[in-house]
Design a protein around this motif. Sequence first.
Motif, PDB file in Angstrom:
ATOM      1  N   GLY A   1       0.930  -1.230  -0.128  1.00  0.00           N
ATOM      2  CA  GLY A   1      -0.101  -0.021   0.164  1.00  0.00           C
ATOM      3  C   GLY A   1       0.870   1.387   0.099  1.00  0.00           C
ATOM      4  N   LEU A   2       1.995   1.383   0.375  1.00  0.00           N
ATOM      5  CA  LEU A   2       2.918   2.177   0.409  1.00  0.00           C
ATOM      6  C   LEU A   2       3.349   2.710  -1.246  1.00  0.00           C
ATOM      7  CD1 LEU A   2       5.629   1.507   2.905  1.00  0.00           C
ATOM      8  CD2 LEU A   2       3.922   3.518   2.863  1.00  0.00           C
ATOM      9  N   ASN A   3       2.959   2.114  -2.187  1.00  0.00           N
ATOM     10  CA  ASN A   3       3.259   2.244  -3.522  1.00  0.00           C
ATOM     11  C   ASN A   3       2.774   3.905  -3.791  1.00  0.00           C
ATOM     12  OD1 ASN A   3       4.263   2.038  -6.201  1.00  0.00           O
ATOM     13  ND2 ASN A   3       2.254   1.123  -7.027  1.00  0.00           N
ATOM     14  N   THR A   4       3.765   4.551  -4.314  1.00  0.00           N
ATOM     15  CA  THR A   4       3.672   5.954  -4.761  1.00  0.00           C
ATOM     16  C   THR A   4       3.278   6.973  -3.485  1.00  0.00           C
ATOM     17  OG1 THR A   4       1.297   6.417  -5.079  1.00  0.00           O
ATOM     18  CG2 THR A   4       2.326   5.278  -6.939  1.00  0.00           C
ATOM     19  N   LEU A   5       3.283   6.462  -2.306  1.00  0.00           N
ATOM     20  CA  LEU A   5       3.131   7.444  -1.164  1.00  0.00           C
ATOM     21  C   LEU A   5       4.320   7.967  -0.594  1.00  0.00           C
ATOM     22  CD1 LEU A   5       0.053   5.268   0.482  1.00  0.00           C
ATOM     23  CD2 LEU A   5       0.168   7.381  -1.248  1.00  0.00           C
ATOM     24  N   GLY A   6       5.426   7.821  -1.177  1.00  0.00           N
ATOM     25  CA  GLY A   6       6.632   8.521  -0.813  1.00  0.00           C
ATOM     26  C   GLY A   6       7.227   8.503   0.735  1.00  0.00           C
ATOM     27  N   ILE A   7       6.889   7.166   1.557  1.00  0.00           N
ATOM     28  CA  ILE A   7       7.558   7.218   2.855  1.00  0.00           C
ATOM     29  C   ILE A   7       7.661   5.544   2.991  1.00  0.00           C
ATOM     30  CG2 ILE A   7       5.133   6.842   4.265  1.00  0.00           C
ATOM     31  CD1 ILE A   7       6.605   9.164   6.114  1.00  0.00           C
ATOM     32  N   SER A   8       8.644   5.487   3.928  1.00  0.00           N
ATOM     33  CA  SER A   8       8.735   4.048   4.493  1.00  0.00           C
ATOM     34  C   SER A   8       9.254   4.209   6.084  1.00  0.00           C
ATOM     35  CB  SER A   8       9.811   3.435   3.731  1.00  0.00           C
ATOM     36  OG  SER A   8      11.034   3.885   3.716  1.00  0.00           O
ATOM     37  N   LEU A   9       9.286   3.013   6.780  1.00  0.00           N
ATOM     38  CA  LEU A   9       9.681   3.084   8.096  1.00  0.00           C
ATOM     39  C   LEU A   9      10.814   2.074   8.494  1.00  0.00           C
ATOM     40  CD1 LEU A   9       8.172   4.106  10.897  1.00  0.00           C
ATOM     41  CD2 LEU A   9       7.739   1.864  11.132  1.00  0.00           C
ATOM     42  N   ALA A  10      11.685   2.184   9.410  1.00  0.00           N
ATOM     43  CA  ALA A  10      12.533   1.010   9.663  1.00  0.00           C
ATOM     44  C   ALA A  10      12.641   1.104  11.252  1.00  0.00           C
ATOM     45  CB  ALA A  10      13.880   1.468   8.987  1.00  0.00           C
ATOM     46  N   ARG A  11      13.211  -0.152  11.535  1.00  0.00           N
ATOM     47  CA  ARG A  11      13.589  -0.222  13.263  1.00  0.00           C
ATOM     48  C   ARG A  11      15.076  -0.754  12.893  1.00  0.00           C
ATOM     49  NH1 ARG A  11      11.938  -3.419  18.149  1.00  0.00           N
ATOM     50  NH2 ARG A  11      13.868  -4.113  19.067  1.00  0.00           N
ATOM     51  N   ILE A  12      16.056  -0.175  13.696  1.00  0.00           N
ATOM     52  CA  ILE A  12      17.448  -0.679  13.635  1.00  0.00           C
ATOM     53  C   ILE A  12      17.683  -0.882  15.221  1.00  0.00           C
ATOM     54  CG2 ILE A  12      19.757   0.162  13.003  1.00  0.00           C
ATOM     55  CD1 ILE A  12      18.512   2.480  11.683  1.00  0.00           C
ATOM     56  N   ASP A  13      18.336  -2.008  15.360  1.00  0.00           N
ATOM     57  CA  ASP A  13      18.814  -2.466  16.515  1.00  0.00           C
ATOM     58  C   ASP A  13      20.348  -2.547  16.366  1.00  0.00           C
ATOM     59  OD1 ASP A  13      16.301  -4.243  15.950  1.00  0.00           O
ATOM     60  OD2 ASP A  13      16.685  -4.390  18.019  1.00  0.00           O
ATOM     61  N   TYR A  14      21.028  -2.171  17.745  1.00  0.00           N
ATOM     62  CA  TYR A  14      22.488  -2.098  17.672  1.00  0.00           C
ATOM     63  C   TYR A  14      22.766  -2.828  18.905  1.00  0.00           C
ATOM     64  CZ  TYR A  14      20.930   2.096  15.441  1.00  0.00           C
ATOM     65  OH  TYR A  14      20.558   2.890  14.540  1.00  0.00           O
ATOM     66  N   ALA A  15      23.810  -3.691  18.692  1.00  0.00           N
ATOM     67  CA  ALA A  15      24.424  -4.598  20.119  1.00  0.00           C
ATOM     68  C   ALA A  15      25.065  -3.479  20.970  1.00  0.00           C
ATOM     69  CB  ALA A  15      25.554  -5.577  19.089  1.00  0.00           C
ATOM     70  N   PRO A  16      25.400  -4.057  22.145  1.00  0.00           N
ATOM     71  CA  PRO A  16      25.851  -3.111  23.072  1.00  0.00           C
ATOM     72  C   PRO A  16      27.512  -3.214  23.060  1.00  0.00           C
ATOM     73  CG  PRO A  16      24.815  -5.278  23.980  1.00  0.00           C
ATOM     74  CD  PRO A  16      24.654  -5.305  22.637  1.00  0.00           C
ATOM     75  N   ASN A  17      27.966  -2.106  23.357  1.00  0.00           N
ATOM     76  CA  ASN A  17      29.343  -1.771  23.396  1.00  0.00           C
ATOM     77  C   ASN A  17      29.880  -1.823  21.907  1.00  0.00           C
ATOM     78  OD1 ASN A  17      30.028  -2.239  26.079  1.00  0.00           O
ATOM     79  ND2 ASN A  17      29.393  -4.199  25.888  1.00  0.00           N
ATOM     80  N   GLY A  18      29.246  -0.837  21.074  1.00  0.00           N
ATOM     81  CA  GLY A  18      29.813  -0.880  19.559  1.00  0.00           C
ATOM     82  C   GLY A  18      29.020  -1.443  18.489  1.00  0.00           C
ATOM     83  N   GLY A  19      27.905  -1.716  18.763  1.00  0.00           N
ATOM     84  CA  GLY A  19      26.909  -1.991  17.595  1.00  0.00           C
ATOM     85  C   GLY A  19      26.990  -0.906  16.515  1.00  0.00           C
ATOM     86  N   LEU A  20      27.421  -1.066  15.474  1.00  0.00           N
ATOM     87  CA  LEU A  20      27.385   0.127  14.370  1.00  0.00           C
ATOM     88  C   LEU A  20      26.441  -0.277  13.360  1.00  0.00           C
ATOM     89  CD1 LEU A  20      29.002   2.694  13.234  1.00  0.00           C
ATOM     90  CD2 LEU A  20      30.481   0.644  12.352  1.00  0.00           C
ATOM     91  N   ASN A  21      25.900   0.973  12.967  1.00  0.00           N
ATOM     92  CA  ASN A  21      25.006   0.759  11.634  1.00  0.00           C
ATOM     93  C   ASN A  21      25.945   1.601  10.874  1.00  0.00           C
ATOM     94  OD1 ASN A  21      23.439   0.944   9.324  1.00  0.00           O
ATOM     95  ND2 ASN A  21      21.847   2.281  10.081  1.00  0.00           N
ATOM     96  N   PRO A  22      26.908   0.926  10.065  1.00  0.00           N
ATOM     97  CA  PRO A  22      28.087   1.565   9.365  1.00  0.00           C
ATOM     98  C   PRO A  22      27.934   2.761   8.185  1.00  0.00           C
ATOM     99  CG  PRO A  22      27.782  -0.632   8.377  1.00  0.00           C
ATOM    100  CD  PRO A  22      26.528  -0.457   9.333  1.00  0.00           C
ATOM    101  N   PRO A  23      28.695   3.389   7.729  1.00  0.00           N
ATOM    102  CA  PRO A  23      28.504   4.650   7.070  1.00  0.00           C
ATOM    103  C   PRO A  23      27.721   4.201   5.761  1.00  0.00           C
ATOM    104  CG  PRO A  23      30.819   4.818   8.092  1.00  0.00           C
ATOM    105  CD  PRO A  23      30.154   3.538   8.264  1.00  0.00           C
ATOM    106  N   HIS A  24      26.690   4.817   5.347  1.00  0.00           N
ATOM    107  CA  HIS A  24      25.867   4.361   4.300  1.00  0.00           C
ATOM    108  C   HIS A  24      25.208   5.786   3.822  1.00  0.00           C
ATOM    109  CE1 HIS A  24      23.152   3.946   7.775  1.00  0.00           C
ATOM    110  NE2 HIS A  24      22.129   4.229   6.815  1.00  0.00           N
ATOM    111  N   THR A  25      24.640   5.767   2.687  1.00  0.00           N
ATOM    112  CA  THR A  25      23.521   6.710   2.087  1.00  0.00           C
ATOM    113  C   THR A  25      22.303   5.957   1.631  1.00  0.00           C
ATOM    114  OG1 THR A  25      24.391   6.549  -0.204  1.00  0.00           O
ATOM    115  CG2 THR A  25      25.489   7.672   0.872  1.00  0.00           C
ATOM    116  N   HIS A  26      21.211   6.904   1.506  1.00  0.00           N
ATOM    117  CA  HIS A  26      19.961   6.347   0.877  1.00  0.00           C
ATOM    118  C   HIS A  26      20.002   7.180  -0.231  1.00  0.00           C
ATOM    119  CE1 HIS A  26      19.164   4.198   4.465  1.00  0.00           C
ATOM    120  NE2 HIS A  26      19.255   5.201   5.178  1.00  0.00           N
TER     121      HIS A  26
END
Lengths: 172, 172, 172, 172, 172, 172
Positions: free
Chosen positions: C36-61
Amino acid sequence: MATANDFSFSGLNIPRNTGNRVGSNVTLLNVDQIPGLNTLGISLARIDYAPNGGLNPPHTHPRATEILVVVEGTLYVGFVTSNPDNRFISKVLYPGDVFVFPFGLIHFQLNIAKTPAVVFAGLSSQNPGTITIANAVFGSDPLINPDVLAKAFHLDIKIVNYLQKLFGGNSE
Amino acid sequence: MATANDFSFSGLNIPRNTGNRVGSNVTLLNVDQIPGLNTLGISLARIDYAPNGGLNPPHTHPRATEILVVVEGTLYVGFVTSNPDNRFISKVLYPGDVFVFPFGLIHFQLNIAKTPAVVFAGLSSQNPGTITIANAVFGSDPLINPDVLAKAFHLDIKIVNYLQKLFGGNSE
Amino acid sequence: MATANDFSFSGLNIPRNTGNRVGSNVTLLNVDQIPGLNTLGISLARIDYAPNGGLNPPHTHPRATEILVVVEGTLYVGFVTSNPDNRFISKVLYPGDVFVFPFGLIHFQLNIAKTPAVVFAGLSSQNPGTITIANAVFGSDPLINPDVLAKAFHLDIKIVNYLQKLFGGNSE
Amino acid sequence: MATANDFSFSGLNIPRNTGNRVGSNVTLLNVDQIPGLNTLGISLARIDYAPNGGLNPPHTHPRATEILVVVEGTLYVGFVTSNPDNRFISKVLYPGDVFVFPFGLIHFQLNIAKTPAVVFAGLSSQNPGTITIANAVFGSDPLINPDVLAKAFHLDIKIVNYLQKLFGGNSE
Amino acid sequence: MATANDFSFSGLNIPRNTGNRVGSNVTLLNVDQIPGLNTLGISLARIDYAPNGGLNPPHTHPRATEILVVVEGTLYVGFVTSNPDNRFISKVLYPGDVFVFPFGLIHFQLNIAKTPAVVFAGLSSQNPGTITIANAVFGSDPLINPDVLAKAFHLDIKIVNYLQKLFGGNSE
Amino acid sequence: MATANDFSFSGLNIPRNTGNRVGSNVTLLNVDQIPGLNTLGISLARIDYAPNGGLNPPHTHPRATEILVVVEGTLYVGFVTSNPDNRFISKVLYPGDVFVFPFGLIHFQLNIAKTPAVVFAGLSSQNPGTITIANAVFGSDPLINPDVLAKAFHLDIKIVNYLQKLFGGNSE
């Protein structure tokens, strides 16, 4: 699965034949030639001009701005702004000169040197479209009622008939 | 009142100095150089590459697709698609070859011939922006915490420190 | 005929496994998961990080801005602006803190606490795409010529080979 | 010169006061709260719902789609499609459930549990706007002619007068 | 191949039947009636109003601004701005008067003369959509839980039940 | 603070003077006449045509599609598609007939009855712009080099000089 071929094209270094009535030749690479351009909002063109007056005649791109760079030759170029001012913005361009033709405005380029001219141009749509004014007005298929054109351009009906014969059936 | 100067630029025929670390030089004409481009959705660049390995290093344009045509030289070019595939689409280009780098993807060009190379490129924004990956990652101002980079790139912290020294304070 | 299922998704409350090399896990709900998101211009994310240095590494959208809110944990986050400044804008975030990562810029998040971290994020496209810099640069399929990367990142060719072995064939 | 403060906001972890008539409280972070969102096409909200019937009443966002994730509580949510179908698409959501409210459609959320509820929501505009139907219809400033509303909603004029007294001068 | 029929429609001069509950009739020509409008961003409507109170009741267009011109009659028109101001901007219009209803806002027109009224309106989308507030709120299919509406509109549950009976199963 | 005056205009019911060379008169209400249209993507026009050949001569709107409805009169209308087809799509319209002129294409309307004609038209931009072909080509300020026009339109230079005298200094 997409491959490099979907994003490339070859042969834009080869001079095009300018032996036609106006003495110019536009090679436009849009989404029809390079399918990877789909939705990406850009296309590229090479334009060749015959020596001594090769002309890319007055035209518009209904869906794009154009920016060109002169690779070779000397071009007299310009565009005309909208009503009510109809200002004509023009310049003589030499190799390395860049010029912008804003979205939807009538513009042209004329080779004023004794040697061939070549430009490369970017256009801000994967499908910019081109409307050559003379061909659209006098050479449409079918033809526009000549009374409309005689009145609009203040031309004798015989001249309109002559122009329609000349441009008609020929989308050059 | 707008004049032809607002829509033009000169000197794109002059070879640029490629005597820098990567051996390339990008001359981008965006809305800062050509004010008439404002809102018009396009810009133009000339890129020069030194012989024997001149490199326009991996980078993205956050607001534009790029389409280039090779004027001179032999270039190994490519881009990488998004996660999860990270497909590398590449090709060796010769004069007259055209290639598209889609919106926002990482891409580069490398001169693999013994002579200089030159391209012209259209970009689908009057302000495309450029993010050179190595400079943004290792040479930001201030520097990113090196632990982040060591972990992200699986590099020894000493190598990160060395790279940050090299790229830092120098947006080349 | 559309039903509620076309506009919904369940289970975003369940912690994701962060037992991988970088110690983070992104669950992105885009138009592939929620048609149902088709053409609607938005999305949603959950991100989990491990303790002591969990990293979502450098990236672009390549097609989105991101705005996140920290639900749990302590994150060191930042993004780098375009050339020539490459300014690094960063902040340490605590629960209830919100941060924006502008369209197309390189950014990351690092868990600097001894407990897990979780964020929810909105992205301004139904198909934002993600380019993890290390994976795209060193782990593409096929691999980029290592000479390009050695020169671009000023790395010894052996280190490039090592990184390509590490990231290659693994789009993690 | 932009700083991290232009891209961040704090305190979205703090429960909002839901002691009002409808029993809900929307904290929207748009470009007014986070100036760095300008032109970036997204915003973020926290919504709190009182136990036993806290309601975010029927409303539209004239410039945005909304996607929310339930952090806590049990919500009965739905939206109504355009004429002529006026289909009501609804669902009961539990923690971790995600739901989309398409661009411009009337939607609401109702807390049907005995405990508070909280959601986070992304909206596809830096300035989505909110039109609470009851307030816009019955509480505008100045008031709409009550005959219009009596006819439109098939209500006795006395009920309209009562509603206008209730909602008027109070954009709650 | 496209023909003139794909770009045209006939009969918008014929008065429509306004013998319904609200006393108005909207004839909208969007991309469903005129296939040539596809992607072109505009549509056109004729609206007829019965004498003595014909009402085009409060509604929104989720994807369009509307601009109308009064051909015949006297109309009391208005729209309400977003939260928190909910300002009601209104005017009495006579033949030849033009009025704008901005994108997504609730608006209406009421015939306050003893003769029929007619307007033509342009809408800024080939598929603007229409949400009639009363029908979407009280007449959706299936019905919204009446408790939601009683609370949102501060109405006795019996009145909500009555309105749902009236509007339900009837998208008039 | 915005008022109803920012969203309205009066007098579009009054016939305009068509006693000019082409016998037509366009009254366009764009963002200059109605400031509330800013960013809203639409405008409205009334066009009057003199009996027996009143002509709205061939023109384009560089930033808009147009949709019109005939209020009075009989019009021969049409537009020409882009290269290479230059197809002329035309129709005779009577009161109540609607016609679409797609984005950026050359189009015209001619009154072919012995009585005046009137239309209302919506345009898909708050600032559509108008380029009257004859005036832009032959009447720009300053004039285009007549050699360009002689070659482009295959006209004798004397006719071009005559047309430039006629259209020049007069953006009618």
